[in-house]
Design an enzyme around this catalytic site. Structure first.
Site, mmCIF file in Angstrom:
data_model
loop_
_atom_site.group_PDB
_atom_site.id
_atom_site.type_symbol
_atom_site.label_atom_id
_atom_site.label_comp_id
_atom_site.label_asym_id
_atom_site.label_seq_id
_atom_site.Cartn_x
_atom_site.Cartn_y
_atom_site.Cartn_z
ATOM 1 C CG ASP A 146 -0.487 -0.490 7.790
ATOM 2 O OD1 ASP A 146 -1.341 0.398 7.980
ATOM 3 O OD2 ASP A 146 0.734 -0.257 7.708
ATOM 4 C CE LYS A 153 0.903 1.080 4.502
ATOM 5 N NZ LYS A 153 1.541 2.330 4.969
#
Length: 307
Positions: free
Chosen positions: A145, A17
């Site tokens: 995350d 990401k």
């Protein structure tokens, strides 16, 4: 549950990401920070194979330096596998074979992607059929995350980053990612930010972190120029202070046509937003010619799923 419902070997993959926007609140009493982030999953993936075994074990290889990745119970993917087994009451084990392509300790969530892929792989291997909601609950126990690596796409994260709301992103955003061999410790970067903020004339913590409407509007419009104008990472000052040579690469990328250059997450990976695929390729060539490893990726892409 004493034996796997599904035999054989299962392959899952999950994306790294980028933080398109990252605002960090002041440090809390428990040592954590509230954040407001815009995440985008990009086309740099981690691959995880899960195979039934008597015990829990993991092997790690990849196209990036994996020397710093633990192959014991500190490994986030192995912890994810144990959580699934615990959830369904499975008494056996699993061997995880991880092939990494996301820079290690680079601010792109590679370890979290490993964990998300392991959740999906073990769920399929053992025929658990936990469903998205239960997998998300397990993901949230593993780190801020991991839920996003499971979900993918583009999302707004609040709280510690794990309270996710999907965000509409139209079209494709092209990025050039520049990793470095030596990672940065996320706790060290946060601690350094706190130290920098001791002088409020230099940096001031927001009272309540928030992703501004302009970020969401730029994503909805599929407008990289508008996104670049609003992109920001509060951790960038701390990362650059700890690793000053990153400034040279940032300046080179922006001089070579990037709409904006950012430290990704806690760094030290750099992410440059380009206006289109052709511009990203040109930027990649310039950075590569200067001696940097430069990877052209795009987003948003899907989250963890079977391959």
């Amino acid at each position: 549950m004493s034996s796997p419902a599904v035999a054989g070997r299962v392959h899952a993959r999950a994306p790294g990401k980028l933080n398109l926007f990252f605002e960090v609140g002041d440090v809390q009493e428990d040592g954590y920070h509230e954040v407001a982030s815009a995440y985008q999953a990009v086309s740099l993936y981690e691959d995880v194979w899960a195979e039934s075994a008597e015990d829990f074990s993991v092997s790690v290889s990849g196209t990036v330096d994996v020397s710093g990745v633990p192959a014991d119970d500190r490994n986030l993917a192995l912890r994810a596998a144990r959580l699934v087994a615990q959830k369904i009451g499975y008494g056996g084990g699993v061997h995880l074979d991880i092939v990494k392509h996301v820079p290690v300790a680079g601010g792109m969530g590679g370890g979290s992607a490993d964990a998300a892929a392991a959740l999906v792989a073990c769920d399929a291997l053992w025929g658990a059929d936990l469903g998205a909601a239960q997998l998300h609950q397990l993901a949230a126990r593993l780190g801020a995350d991991v839920p996003f690596a499971l979900m993918g796409g583009t999302a707004i994260g609040t709280g510690r980053g794990d309270q996710l709301s999907p965000a509409l992103a139209k079209g494709r955003f092209d990025w050039v990612v520049v990793p470095t061999d030596e990672g940065l410790s996320t706790p060290e970067v946060y601690a350094h930010l706190d130290a920098l903020r001791m002088n409020p004339d230099l940096l001031r913590a927001p009272r309540a972190p928030v992703v501004p409407p302009g970020i969401l509007q730029a994503l909805r419009a599929g407008d990289p120029v508008a996104l670049a104008e609003r992109a920001r990472n509060d951790l960038q000052a701390a990362a650059l202070s700890l690793r000053p040579p990153l400034r040279d690469a940032l300046e080179l990328g922006e001089e070579a046509g990037a709409l904006v250059g950012l430290v990704s997450g806690s760094g030290p990976t750099l992410a440059f937003l380009a206006s289109d695929p052709e511009s990203a390729l040109e930027l990649q060539v310039v950075l590569s010619a200067a001696g940097y490893q430069a990877l052209h990726v795009h987003g948003p892409v899907h989250g963890a799923r079977l391959a």
